[in-house]
Design an enzyme around this catalytic site. Structure first.
Site, PDB file in Angstrom:
ATOM      1  N   TYR A   1       0.840  -1.194   0.000  1.00  0.00           N
ATOM      2  CA  TYR A   1       0.000   0.000   0.000  1.00  0.00           C
ATOM      3  C   TYR A   1       0.877   1.246   0.000  1.00  0.00           C
ATOM      4  CZ  TYR A   1      -3.384   3.526   1.411  1.00  0.00           C
ATOM      5  OH  TYR A   1      -4.172   4.651   1.464  1.00  0.00           O
TER       6      TYR A   1
ATOM      7  N   ASP B   1      -0.589  15.873   5.992  1.00  0.00           N
ATOM      8  CA  ASP B   1      -1.486  15.210   5.050  1.00  0.00           C
ATOM      9  C   ASP B   1      -2.753  16.046   4.860  1.00  0.00           C
ATOM     10  OD1 ASP B   1      -2.777  13.380   3.425  1.00  0.00           O
ATOM     11  OD2 ASP B   1      -3.402  12.087   5.086  1.00  0.00           O
TER      12      ASP B   1
ATOM     13  N   ASP C   1      -2.866   5.649  -2.860  1.00  0.00           N
ATOM     14  CA  ASP C   1      -3.821   6.654  -2.402  1.00  0.00           C
ATOM     15  C   ASP C   1      -3.804   7.830  -3.375  1.00  0.00           C
ATOM     16  OD1 ASP C   1      -5.214   8.637  -1.052  1.00  0.00           O
ATOM     17  OD2 ASP C   1      -4.039   8.500   0.794  1.00  0.00           O
TER      18      ASP C   1
ATOM     19  N   ASP D   1      -5.939  10.390  -3.108  1.00  0.00           N
ATOM     20  CA  ASP D   1      -6.641  11.495  -2.440  1.00  0.00           C
ATOM     21  C   ASP D   1      -8.010  11.738  -3.096  1.00  0.00           C
ATOM     22  OD1 ASP D   1      -4.657  11.788  -0.568  1.00  0.00           O
ATOM     23  OD2 ASP D   1      -3.676  13.457  -1.561  1.00  0.00           O
TER      24      ASP D   1
ATOM     25  N   HIS E   1      -7.274   4.396  -4.786  1.00  0.00           N
ATOM     26  CA  HIS E   1      -8.562   4.776  -4.205  1.00  0.00           C
ATOM     27  C   HIS E   1      -8.719   6.287  -4.259  1.00  0.00           C
ATOM     28  CE1 HIS E   1      -6.884   6.042  -0.277  1.00  0.00           C
ATOM     29  NE2 HIS E   1      -6.209   4.915  -0.244  1.00  0.00           N
TER      30      HIS E   1
ATOM     31  N   GLU F   1     -11.234   9.449  -2.784  1.00  0.00           N
ATOM     32  CA  GLU F   1     -12.113   9.707  -1.644  1.00  0.00           C
ATOM     33  C   GLU F   1     -13.117  10.817  -1.922  1.00  0.00           C
ATOM     34  OE1 GLU F   1      -9.316  12.425   1.181  1.00  0.00           O
ATOM     35  OE2 GLU F   1      -8.533  10.490   0.549  1.00  0.00           O
TER      36      GLU F   1
ATOM     37  N   CYS G   1      -6.399  13.892   6.962  1.00  0.00           N
ATOM     38  CA  CYS G   1      -6.182  12.487   7.286  1.00  0.00           C
ATOM     39  C   CYS G   1      -7.504  11.868   7.727  1.00  0.00           C
ATOM     40  CB  CYS G   1      -5.132  12.368   8.394  1.00  0.00           C
ATOM     41  SG  CYS G   1      -4.993  10.709   9.086  1.00  0.00           S
TER      42      CYS G   1
ATOM     43  N   ARG H   1     -13.155   5.447  -1.697  1.00  0.00           N
ATOM     44  CA  ARG H   1     -13.082   5.655  -0.250  1.00  0.00           C
ATOM     45  C   ARG H   1     -14.134   6.680   0.148  1.00  0.00           C
ATOM     46  NH1 ARG H   1      -7.978   8.243   3.211  1.00  0.00           N
ATOM     47  NH2 ARG H   1      -9.285   9.738   4.323  1.00  0.00           N
TER      48      ARG H   1
ATOM     49  N   GLU I   1     -13.812   4.603   5.557  1.00  0.00           N
ATOM     50  CA  GLU I   1     -12.804   5.084   6.494  1.00  0.00           C
ATOM     51  C   GLU I   1     -13.379   5.301   7.886  1.00  0.00           C
ATOM     52  OE1 GLU I   1      -9.998   4.988   7.497  1.00  0.00           O
ATOM     53  OE2 GLU I   1      -8.775   6.566   6.611  1.00  0.00           O
TER      54      GLU I   1
ATOM     55  N   ASN J   1      -8.817  -0.031   7.195  1.00  0.00           N
ATOM     56  CA  ASN J   1      -7.588   0.714   7.468  1.00  0.00           C
ATOM     57  C   ASN J   1      -7.226   0.536   8.938  1.00  0.00           C
ATOM     58  OD1 ASN J   1      -5.518   2.549   7.728  1.00  0.00           O
ATOM     59  ND2 ASN J   1      -6.757   4.371   7.372  1.00  0.00           N
TER      60      ASN J   1
END
Length: 302
Positions: A48, A62, A89, A91, A116, A118, A126, A161, A191, A213
């Protein structure tokens, strides 16, 4: 030697095959190609690549400061260093639907196996911090639709996500997950769920794999892979664990050097020179061309 001899296309097919198995895959998070090689050596299913870790590696928080170019470049460096599938990721997709479409194609070019996207607003936060806000359902759906439409390799995994559980009841999170699957998501990453029963409810409500996660110091308890599998979860990530462990070791080493004037007390905790050489495959380079490798690799704890 050099890079993986497994093609990006073959890794994507393997990722799809793994997701179809009746077990919970384990994808530790990496922060460097060198650590990625150790993940493979230890027999994990895949790797990952956390956006938070990539930001932290640049000395940034982040909060969406990294760019598509930075993420794709680091993703490529990591993906080519391993035979394993890689999930990265992406974002919020780095912009509006057209930006999301470009993101997918850049990540395909980078050789990763999936990503992924989101449903947070920019600047994002985060997933286990408070104060998050999410976009409306229409916007979230458009992001996934754009990703699915832009994909050229049908085996590239597009995961959606959703962070909506932080601000809405579980039922709303499930409804959003279902809508994202209808929009084209191959898997769902809910998440910061509260407990195993919530993972079980999401997994039962969608016809695609669900990711958990397991990040330290977050909203969720650190469940075992067996517990997650029993709840219907297909994949678990440990996004920041290696970076946290490494940074903890770095701090302890620096404190020792400052206090003792030497690193001697921490040497026994370090990776040995011989293990480093094994990890980067000096022997493979020697077999390929002895002119570029013409010294003996030390053994023992040297």
């Amino acid at each position: 030697m050099l890079y993986s001899h497994v093609t990006a296309e073959a890794k994507r097919i393997r990722f799809r095959e793994l997701l179809a198995e009746d077990r919970c895959l384990q994808f530790p998070g990496t922060f460097t190609p060198l650590a990625t090689k150790v993940i493979q050596d230890k027999g994990f299913d895949g790797v990952y690549i956390s956006g938070g870790v990539l930001a932290n590696e640049l000395g940034l928080p982040d909060i969406g400061l990294t760019t598509l170019t930075e993420v794709a470049q680091r993703g490529a460096q990591i993906a080519r260093s391993t035979d394993l599938p890689t999930l990265i990721d992406a974002d919020t997709g780095f912009g509006e639907p057209m930006n999301v479409a470009r993101t997918i194609q850049e990540l395909e070019n980078a050789g990763v196996s999936g990503c992924h996207i989101e449903d947070q607003f920019n600047p994002k936060r985060c997933g286990h911090l408070d104060g998050k806000s999410v976009v409306d359902l229409e916007t979230a759906v458009k992001r996934i639709q754009a990703a699915a439409q832009a994909r050229r390799d049908p085996n590239f995994v597009i995961m959606a996500r959703t962070d909506i559980r932080a601000v809405e009841p579980l039922e709303v999170a499930i409804e959003r997950a279902q809508a994202l699957v209808e929009a084209g998501a191959d898997a769902i990453f809910p998440e910061a769920l509260k407990d195993l029963s919530e993972f079980e409810a999401v997994a039962a409500a969608v016809p695609v794999p669900v990711l958990a996660n397991m990040t330290e110091f977050g909203k969720s308890e650190l469940f075992t892979v067996d517990q997650l599998h029993s709840a219907g979860v297909s994949m678990v990530i440990y996004p920041v664990s290696l970076q946290r462990a490494a940074m903890g070791a770095i701090e302890r080493l620096l404190e020792t050097i400052k206090a003792d004037g030497t690193q001697q007390a921490e040497v026994e905790n370090m990776q040995t020179r011989s293990r480093l050489y094994e990890t980067v495959d000096y022997d493979g380079y020697s077999a390929f061309d002895s002119d570029v490798f013409n010294f003996e690799v030390p053994g023992g704890r040297s």
